[in-house]
Scaffold this motif. Structure first.
Motif, PDB file in Angstrom:
ATOM      1  N   SER A 221      -0.214   6.821   0.514  1.00 46.41           N
ATOM      2  CA  SER A 221       0.374   5.843  -0.045  1.00 46.41           C
ATOM      3  C   SER A 221       1.181   6.363  -1.082  1.00 46.41           C
ATOM      4  O   SER A 221       1.225   7.443  -1.876  1.00 46.41           O
ATOM      5  N   LYS A 257       1.498   3.580   3.357  1.00 44.97           N
ATOM      6  CA  LYS A 257       1.456   2.262   2.347  1.00 44.97           C
ATOM      7  C   LYS A 257       2.554   2.517   1.405  1.00 44.97           C
ATOM      8  O   LYS A 257       2.361   3.348   0.356  1.00 44.97           O
ATOM      9  N   THR A 281      -0.720  -0.829  -8.383  1.00 42.76           N
ATOM     10  CA  THR A 281      -0.223  -0.534  -7.016  1.00 42.76           C
ATOM     11  C   THR A 281      -1.117  -0.284  -6.111  1.00 42.76           C
ATOM     12  O   THR A 281      -1.151  -0.133  -5.014  1.00 42.76           O
ATOM     13  N   LYS A 282      -2.389   0.656  -6.820  1.00 46.58           N
ATOM     14  CA  LYS A 282      -3.442   1.358  -5.977  1.00 46.58           C
ATOM     15  C   LYS A 282      -2.947   2.052  -4.761  1.00 46.58           C
ATOM     16  O   LYS A 282      -3.217   2.208  -3.837  1.00 46.58           O
ATOM     17  N   SER A 474       7.608  -5.670   3.980  1.00 48.11           N
ATOM     18  CA  SER A 474       7.002  -6.700   2.969  1.00 48.11           C
ATOM     19  C   SER A 474       7.655  -7.995   3.305  1.00 48.11           C
ATOM     20  O   SER A 474       6.775  -9.009   3.264  1.00 48.11           O
ATOM     21  N   LYS A 498      -2.982 -10.813   2.742  1.00 52.89           N
ATOM     22  CA  LYS A 498      -3.536  -9.625   2.124  1.00 52.89           C
ATOM     23  C   LYS A 498      -2.872  -8.416   2.415  1.00 52.89           C
ATOM     24  O   LYS A 498      -2.739  -7.585   1.521  1.00 52.89           O
ATOM     25  N   LYS A 499      -2.082  -8.123   3.447  1.00 48.21           N
ATOM     26  CA  LYS A 499      -1.376  -7.187   3.532  1.00 48.21           C
ATOM     27  C   LYS A 499      -0.142  -7.295   2.735  1.00 48.21           C
ATOM     28  O   LYS A 499       0.326  -6.009   2.207  1.00 48.21           O
ATOM     29  N   GLN A 502      -0.949  -6.036  -0.710  1.00 50.98           N
ATOM     30  CA  GLN A 502      -1.051  -4.514  -0.642  1.00 50.98           C
ATOM     31  C   GLN A 502       0.061  -3.935  -0.987  1.00 50.98           C
ATOM     32  O   GLN A 502       0.415  -3.002  -1.690  1.00 50.98           O
ATOM     33  N   PRO A 505       2.163  -6.146  -4.953  1.00 52.27           N
ATOM     34  CA  PRO A 505       0.911  -6.776  -5.648  1.00 52.27           C
ATOM     35  C   PRO A 505       1.644  -7.753  -6.804  1.00 52.27           C
ATOM     36  O   PRO A 505       0.760  -8.403  -7.501  1.00 52.27           O
ATOM     37  N   GLU A 729     -10.828  -9.214  -3.453  1.00 54.25           N
ATOM     38  CA  GLU A 729     -10.391  -7.890  -4.124  1.00 54.25           C
ATOM     39  C   GLU A 729     -10.549  -7.850  -5.376  1.00 54.25           C
ATOM     40  O   GLU A 729      -9.863  -8.524  -6.101  1.00 54.25           O
TER      41      GLU A 729
END
Length: 730
Positions: A221, A257, A281-282, A474, A498-499, A502, A505, A729
């Motif tokens: 990612s 990602k 952003t994870k 996106s 949800k995607k 991700q 965000p 989440e």
């Protein structure tokens, strides 16, 4: 019991760089740069022909293909590209047979034979066995030359070898092959030591670059921070648009990602702590860089940072001029994929850079246009149009310029509802797709225009195709999620929303839509959680309104009023306030805010998607002002009926017409349109169950039947949701 070995028929590919050992002795940095260039070339071409890169052996490449035809096509293309580059040469050898695959490596006689064939080639040639020659014999376009039988070292049988004779390949003579065999027999130690030295040096260099991590084993990612501008104020458009372009290209690698530019542009502070960025952003890696304007080009400095360990895993400086500037983003996308050990599919390899230009002036005009486009006002959009038209004049095959022109016309149509703008938008996306039939951006632009024209099925198809070509797109994912929601496919909508979160965000809409879906499903805890997440990104009045409605469904009027007070503190939100008070049965307050909304419409020219005139007319009827109510209802009925007759497919118009006929006490027409609304995707029964306009119809058997179908479908949706998918989440 020993596990059965994974054996598959394959064609094995070996190549090596001619003269690499000598170059390594003279200039290690130049040799390493050449090795990286060769690796990038192989990654690109192998992906196009379904090849799998197994490993790099110093200056050599080991790969496998499912078919000999693909292997020979790839070999020919690689040699053509080397010939064009003109500063290095390759030898390529091929053999087919059963290969053992184990822990990322390959073994078997075919591997050994391909290696030996490659070692006796001449520079610029492709040589293979009789078996490979037989497998490609029926394929038109291949020209081969028989070289005869040879006894190769460590091969226990004589091999008939053939050379590919297509231009611009070199064709070995039999004497060339025999000479190389004799050399290896006379000097076996030189051959072995040379290979060993290259492997050791390669390992040392890779260790120095990657700080001991040869293969990226963490989450794949990346978040790309906006590049710093070192070129002056008038150059500011370039780093911003280049950042967006690079993000768009990396996103085409489905296994990585990649956080959207819409989110990343908010991290413009160059001193922002990387752990703060990663917290939002994870991601496991962050790419940061700077762009400097030079006299004839640009200098770009890049660092890819392992966030967990706070260390660079890749750094590079590039100087690009002329035609090299538009290609930069594509090269870096492939390099990021390589560093993160992400394998590109054939489709992903072709998508990277698709629709781009080789003309640096046209490219620069598009970057300027993208910066202007995001102001969204008329003057900026007209200036954007002029820049894009000039880019197209410079390169009439610039598919992405046509795509952005399609987006510009779409935005003009959004600002000034007029089908002619959308017609222009569709014409430009069609031109882009004629030039590049698999251009994800072109399909997304087409989908946006169809969506605003109410052609929901066509819009869904366009966005679906866009995401098939670019699974991390996106913008297209978010739009497709909204369409699934509008068509009543709530499970699909949840998954895509949800995607979308991700990948983006910082966007408030996916959170808002998730809250709305869970409200419909009756999971109010989840609904409020997602509404609050949405409000953290944007204090949007619609989110407050939906949250208030959720509280009303729970019977909590006090909290609904608190939501209304939050809207009162904003600069806009009259419509949302009007509806909250309407459902709270506070008629005077609802009339006040609805009247303010309608004052904005000149001469009763109502937009087709406003519902305020309907609720306002109902309140006028209740107050005894039947004449004004009837006049407004006539106008809004005509607007919505015409829209449906023009092909608008969404449920909103049908639901509004059902509401209009309920106000007018015409239950048959109301039920007809309510049934149409259900068929088109309406599932939020709050808008009839808690709407005073439908009070007289709730005992109607037709109404009960429609509501029964909605509730049955929602029950199925709730039961289909697994417990894990219901968890928030955090």
């Amino acid at each position: 019991m020993q596990a059965e070995l994974n054996r598959r028929p394959s064609t094995v590919y070996f190549s090596d760089i001619v003269g690499y050992t000598r170059l390594m002795g003279k200039d290690e940095n130049a040799a390493f740069a050449l090795m990286k260039e060769n690796l990038r070339l192989h990654q690109e071409i192998l992906a196009l022909y379904k090849g799998k890169l197994i490993k790099e052996l110093g200056d050599g490449i080991l790969a496998v293909f499912q078919s000999s035809i693909d292997a020979v096509n790839a070999s020919l293309e690689i040699q053509k590209r080397c010939k064009e580059a003109a500063h290095y040469q390759l030898r390529i050898g091929l053999q087919s047979g059963e290969v053992i695959f184990d822990h990322g490596d390959v073994f078997g006689d075919a591997v050994n034979v391909a290696s030996r064939i490659q070692s006796v080639c001449i520079p610029g040639s492709v040589v293979f066995s009789e078996r490979v020659c037989g497998e490609i014999s029926k394929e038109r376009g291949f020209q081969t030359v028989k070289l005869g039988g040879f006894d190769l070292k460590n091969v226990d049988h004589s091999l008939e070898l053939y050379a590919l004779a297509n231009a611009p390949l070199e064709i070995p003579k039999r004497s060339d092959i025999l000479g190389n065999i004799r050399y290896q027999k006379r000097n076996p130690w030189k051959y072995r030591i040379g290979i060993a030295a290259i492997v050791l040096l390669f390992g040392a260099l890779m260790f120095s670059v990657f700080s001991g991590e040869g293969t990226w084993e963490k989450d794949k990612s990346v978040a790309v921070l906006p590049f710093r501008n070192l070129g002056g104020e008038d150059f500011g458009y370039f780093p911003n648009a280049l950042t967006e372009n690079l993000i768009d290209q990396i996103a085409k690698v489905s296994s990585i990602k990649t956080i959207s530019y819409a989110t990343m542009k908010s991290f413009s502070d160059p001193d922002i702590p990387l752990d703060s960025v990663a917290g939002v952003t994870k991601v496991s890696t962050i790419l940061r860089g700077s762009v400097e304007k030079l006299a004839t080009g640009v200098r770009i400095n890049l660092q890819l940072v392992d966030v967990e360990n706070n260390k660079n895993i890749w750094t590079e400086t590039y100087i690009r001029e002329g035609e090299g500037i538009p290609q930069f983003q594509n090269d870096i996308a492939r390099e990021i994929a390589r560093v993160l050990d992400a394998r590109l599919t054939a489709e992903e390899a072709t998508q990277i850079g698709k629709g781009e230009t080789a003309n640096p002036e046209a490219y620069d005009l598009l970057l300027k246009a993208k910066e202007l486009y995001r102001h969204y006002d008329d003057s900026s959009l007209l200036a954007t149009e002029a820049l894009l038209k000039e880019a197209i004049r410079l390169d009439q095959n610039y598919a992405l310029a046509y795509t952005w022109l399609a987006k510009t016309y779409y935005q003009m149509g959004f600002n000034h509802p007029d089908s002619s703008w959308y017609d222009r938008s569709l014409a430009m996306s069609e031109k882009a797709l004629q030039l590049e039939p698999k251009l994800a951006e072109g399909f997304s632009a087409r989908g946006a225009a169809y969506y605003d024209l109410g052609e929901i099925s066509r819009a869904a198809n366009a966005f679906d195709i866009a995401t098939s070509y670019n699974p991390n797109f996106s913008e297209a994912i978010g739009n497709l999620a909204s369409i699934h929601f509008a068509q009543g496919r709530l499970l699909d909508a949840i998954e895509l929303q949800k995607k979308s979160i991700q990948l983006g965000p910082k966007s408030y809409l996916p959170y808002q839509n998730l809250g709305w879906i869970y409200k419909i499903l009756g999971d109010f805890e989840q609904a409020h959680f997602w509404f609050e997440k949405s409000l953290e990104q944007n204090r949007n009045p619609t989110t407050y309104e939906l949250s208030a409605i959720a509280y009303l469904e729970e019977g909590n009027r006090e909290k609904a009023l608190q939501r209304a007070k939050k809207i009162s503190g904003l600069d806009y939100g009259d419509k949302e306030l009007g509806y909250i008070y309407f459902y709270l049965d506070q008629k005077d307050s609802a009339l006040h805010y609805f009247r303010r909304v309608l004052a904005e419409y000149d001469g009763h020219h109502y937009p087709k998607y406003t519902s305020v005139p309907i609720a306002y007319s109902y309140l006028l009827e209740q107050a005894g002002n039947h004449k004004l109510a009837d006049s407004i209802l006539n106008e809004i009925t005509q607007v919505k009926t015409e829209a449906i007759s023009l092909g608008y497919e969404d449920y909103y118009l049908a639901l509004d017409l059902a509401t209009i006929y309920a106000v007018r006490a015409r239950p048959s027409e109301s039920m007809k349109y309510l049934e149409i609304a259900f068929e088109r995707g309406w599932r939020d029964h709050f808008f009839t169950e808690h709407n005073p306009i439908f009070q007289e119809l709730r005992d109607d058997e037709r109404y009960k039947k429609i509501l029964g179908k909605i509730r049955a479908e929602l029950d199925e949706t709730r039961s289909a949701l697994q417990p894990s998918s219901l968890e928030r989440e955090k």
